[in-house]
Scaffold this motif. Structure first.
Motif, PDB file in Angstrom:
ATOM      1  N   GLY A 159       0.788  -1.222   0.000  1.00 51.04           N
ATOM      2  CA  GLY A 159       0.000   0.000   0.000  1.00 51.04           C
ATOM      3  C   GLY A 159       0.822   1.275   0.000  1.00 51.04           C
ATOM      4  N   GLY A 160       2.149   1.148   0.069  1.00 53.51           N
ATOM      5  CA  GLY A 160       3.002   2.337   0.062  1.00 53.51           C
ATOM      6  C   GLY A 160       3.011   3.020  -1.290  1.00 53.51           C
ATOM      7  N   PHE A 161       3.097   4.338  -1.274  1.00 53.07           N
ATOM      8  CA  PHE A 161       3.065   5.128  -2.508  1.00 53.07           C
ATOM      9  C   PHE A 161       4.474   5.465  -2.992  1.00 53.07           C
ATOM     10  CE2 PHE A 161      -1.285   5.904  -1.205  1.00 53.07           C
ATOM     11  CZ  PHE A 161      -1.967   6.032  -2.406  1.00 53.07           C
ATOM     12  N   PRO A 217       0.679  -2.747  -4.520  1.00 51.77           N
ATOM     13  CA  PRO A 217      -0.594  -3.425  -4.241  1.00 51.77           C
ATOM     14  C   PRO A 217      -0.782  -3.707  -2.747  1.00 51.77           C
ATOM     15  CG  PRO A 217       0.432  -4.374  -6.177  1.00 51.77           C
ATOM     16  CD  PRO A 217       1.429  -3.411  -5.598  1.00 51.77           C
ATOM     17  N   MET A 218      -2.016  -3.490  -2.298  1.00 45.68           N
ATOM     18  CA  MET A 218      -2.335  -3.690  -0.886  1.00 45.68           C
ATOM     19  C   MET A 218      -2.596  -5.164  -0.599  1.00 45.68           C
ATOM     20  SD  MET A 218      -4.818  -0.449  -0.035  1.00 45.68           S
ATOM     21  CE  MET A 218      -6.106  -1.065  -1.118  1.00 45.68           C
ATOM     22  N   ILE A 219      -2.599  -5.496   0.659  1.00 43.22           N
ATOM     23  CA  ILE A 219      -2.989  -6.830   1.114  1.00 43.22           C
ATOM     24  C   ILE A 219      -4.362  -6.701   1.757  1.00 43.22           C
ATOM     25  CG2 ILE A 219      -2.470  -8.706   2.709  1.00 43.22           C
ATOM     26  CD1 ILE A 219       0.471  -8.136   2.321  1.00 43.22           C
ATOM     27  N   VAL A 223      -8.914  -0.746   4.560  1.00 52.05           N
ATOM     28  CA  VAL A 223      -8.962  -0.685   6.024  1.00 52.05           C
ATOM     29  C   VAL A 223      -8.012  -1.713   6.628  1.00 52.05           C
ATOM     30  CG1 VAL A 223     -10.413  -1.027   8.052  1.00 52.05           C
ATOM     31  CG2 VAL A 223     -11.299   0.240   6.079  1.00 52.05           C
ATOM     32  N   ALA A 224      -8.027  -2.925   6.080  1.00 54.45           N
ATOM     33  CA  ALA A 224      -7.156  -3.979   6.611  1.00 54.45           C
ATOM     34  C   ALA A 224      -5.685  -3.632   6.397  1.00 54.45           C
ATOM     35  CB  ALA A 224      -7.486  -5.306   5.946  1.00 54.45           C
ATOM     36  N   ASN A 225      -5.375  -3.087   5.236  1.00 54.68           N
ATOM     37  CA  ASN A 225      -3.993  -2.723   4.937  1.00 54.68           C
ATOM     38  C   ASN A 225      -3.516  -1.598   5.838  1.00 54.68           C
ATOM     39  OD1 ASN A 225      -1.942  -3.309   2.452  1.00 54.68           O
ATOM     40  ND2 ASN A 225      -1.742  -1.192   3.170  1.00 54.68           N
ATOM     41  N   THR A 231      -0.440   2.178   5.662  1.00 59.12           N
ATOM     42  CA  THR A 231      -0.243   2.698   4.315  1.00 59.12           C
ATOM     43  C   THR A 231      -1.445   2.348   3.442  1.00 59.12           C
ATOM     44  OG1 THR A 231       0.947   0.660   3.787  1.00 59.12           O
ATOM     45  CG2 THR A 231       2.274   2.571   4.386  1.00 59.12           C
ATOM     46  N   GLY A 232      -1.493   2.975   2.272  1.00 58.89           N
ATOM     47  CA  GLY A 232      -2.543   2.687   1.303  1.00 58.89           C
ATOM     48  C   GLY A 232      -3.423   3.869   0.979  1.00 58.89           C
ATOM     49  N   ALA A 233      -3.470   4.874   1.864  1.00 57.80           N
ATOM     50  CA  ALA A 233      -4.333   6.035   1.652  1.00 57.80           C
ATOM     51  C   ALA A 233      -3.508   7.308   1.586  1.00 57.80           C
ATOM     52  CB  ALA A 233      -5.367   6.140   2.770  1.00 57.80           C
TER      53      ALA A 233
END
Length: 405
Positions: A159-161, A217-219, A223-225, A231-233
């Protein structure tokens, strides 16, 4: 490769970015914010030319001052495995020695007659066949971008940018490479600036630079990531465009509420109108950023909608360190980099900058309260970074970032 500078919150490595990143643990950083070479052979700099890319891609070239110091440039270790670089694409092969040419096709040789395109006795064939000398250079640039992007992907948490600046002529190669490395391309940010000048009488005046926005890509769900990795948002609230004018804020509120009452593709009368109320922090951040002179040129309303940053053709002395007469030729505005690192990094997170340059991203990260890992290959720029980071820094106070979206 070695640690060139270390202080609370920052580690600067001296070496090739691909090699250094290979030593970093998997999933160990929260964001990558970087200003890599654009592949334009800027000012004849080795770090922005094919020789530098080639050296970075070949382990046998690491640490050499010049790959042309070899006994033979046709040695197998000199080349990488890509088709263009291995001489398998006719359009990119120099007729002079059968090797890929990275000179931009300044004066290619005709494959039919063997004469140069220009000169005292140029080719005069009815059907000349000139090589596409730019092709292997661009393939080398894209291959190199994919190589370092792949390592950046590995060291990023799910989820990291990644935010990566590109040149207007080559950013498509950068974006494709980042995507091919495994990132999701989420957006592109356009940074508009009024300063700058055309480098040739037959080209457009440069006025923007694109920034590729990618995400590992997130796992699971967002919300779970976020719960597991933070990370992710994007950090929307930390980067809103402030609306200082009271009357404008009221107008902004009325327009938003009018939209909430309309049946649109985004909803209907039954939708939650609370989301349409004006946010006290200002407008939602956009994917267009402008400098002060561009805002003036575009009109008074520009700053109401887009984040605006100070920019000069050459950064001021406070943002452009100089040591023994050495300056870095491509220094980004500090305010711009602070905005970018805030956008993609969770509170107290760690940022990676594989191309530290003069250290602008590193300083921006520290000022925003982040940890940062920098990498710089050019020895002459290390004192610039140390000078920048050794001065007193006023670190920003964190707000509540739990509602990043």
């Amino acid at each position: 490769m070695s640690v060139a500078f270390e202080a609370p919150g920052v580690v600067l490595h001296h070496g090739d970015c691909i090699e250094v990143m290979r030593t970093l643990p998997d999933a160990s950083v929260d964001a990558v914010v970087t200003d890599p070479p654009y592949g334009l052979e800027f000012m004849g700099k080795d770090w922005d030319g094919a020789d530098g890319f080639r050296r970075s891609l070949n382990e046998a070239d690491a640490g050499r001052e010049s790959v042309f110091g070899r006994t033979s440039r046709t040695s197998p270790e000199y080349r990488t495995e890509s088709k263009a670089r291995a001489g398998m694409q006719k359009g990119g092969i120099s007729a002079a020695d059968g090797m890929p040419s990275f000179l931009g096709g300044l004066n290619p040789k005709c494959l039919a007659c063997g004469k140069w395109q220009r000169g005292s006795n140029p080719c005069s064939c009815d059907a000349p066949e000139f090589t596409n000398e730019r092709l292997p250079r661009l393939h080398a640039f894209q291959e190199w971008c994919e190589a370092w992007s792949r390592e950046a992907l590995r060291v990023l948490r799910p989820g990291g940018f990644i935010l990566a600046f590109g040149g207007s002529r080559t950013w498509h190669r950068l974006a494709a490479a980042i995507e091919d490395a495994g990132f999701e391309i989420r957006d592109s940010i356009a940074w508009l600036y009024g300063s700058g000048f055309p480098k040739h009488p037959n080209v457009l005046k440069p006025a923007f630079e694109p920034i590729v926005v990618g995400r590992k890509p997130m796992i699971g769900t967002l919300v779970a990531n976020q719960t597991r990795y933070r990370t992710g948002a994007l950090n929307i609230d930390a980067n809103r465009t402030e609306v200082a004018d009271t009357q404008l804020a009221e107008k902004y509120a009325s327009v938003q509420n009018a939209g909430a009452r309309s049946n649109t593709v985004y909803g209907s009368d039954e939708r939650d109108r609370a989301g349409s109320e004006p946010h006290p922090g200002g407008r939602w951040p956009t994917n267009v950023l402008v400098d002060g002179s561009s805002a003036d040129d575009l009109g008074m309303n520009t700053a109401r909608y887009f984040p605006t940053f100070r920019y000069e053709p050459k950064a001021g002395s406070d943002e452009r360190p100089s040591v023994d007469g050495v300056l870095h030729p491509t220094v980004k505005p500090l305010e711009l980099m602070r905005w970018l690192v805030r956008l993609v990094t969770p509170a107290e997170g760690t940022i990676l900058e594989p191309f530290a340059g003069s250290g602008t991203t590193l300083e921006a990260a520290l000022l925003e309260g982040f940890n940062v890992i920098g990498i710089e290959r050019a020895t002459e720029y290390l004192p610039l970074i140390e000078a920048r980071l050794s001065k007193p820094l006023q670190v920003a106070m964190f707000g509540d970032w739990e509602d990043a979206s």
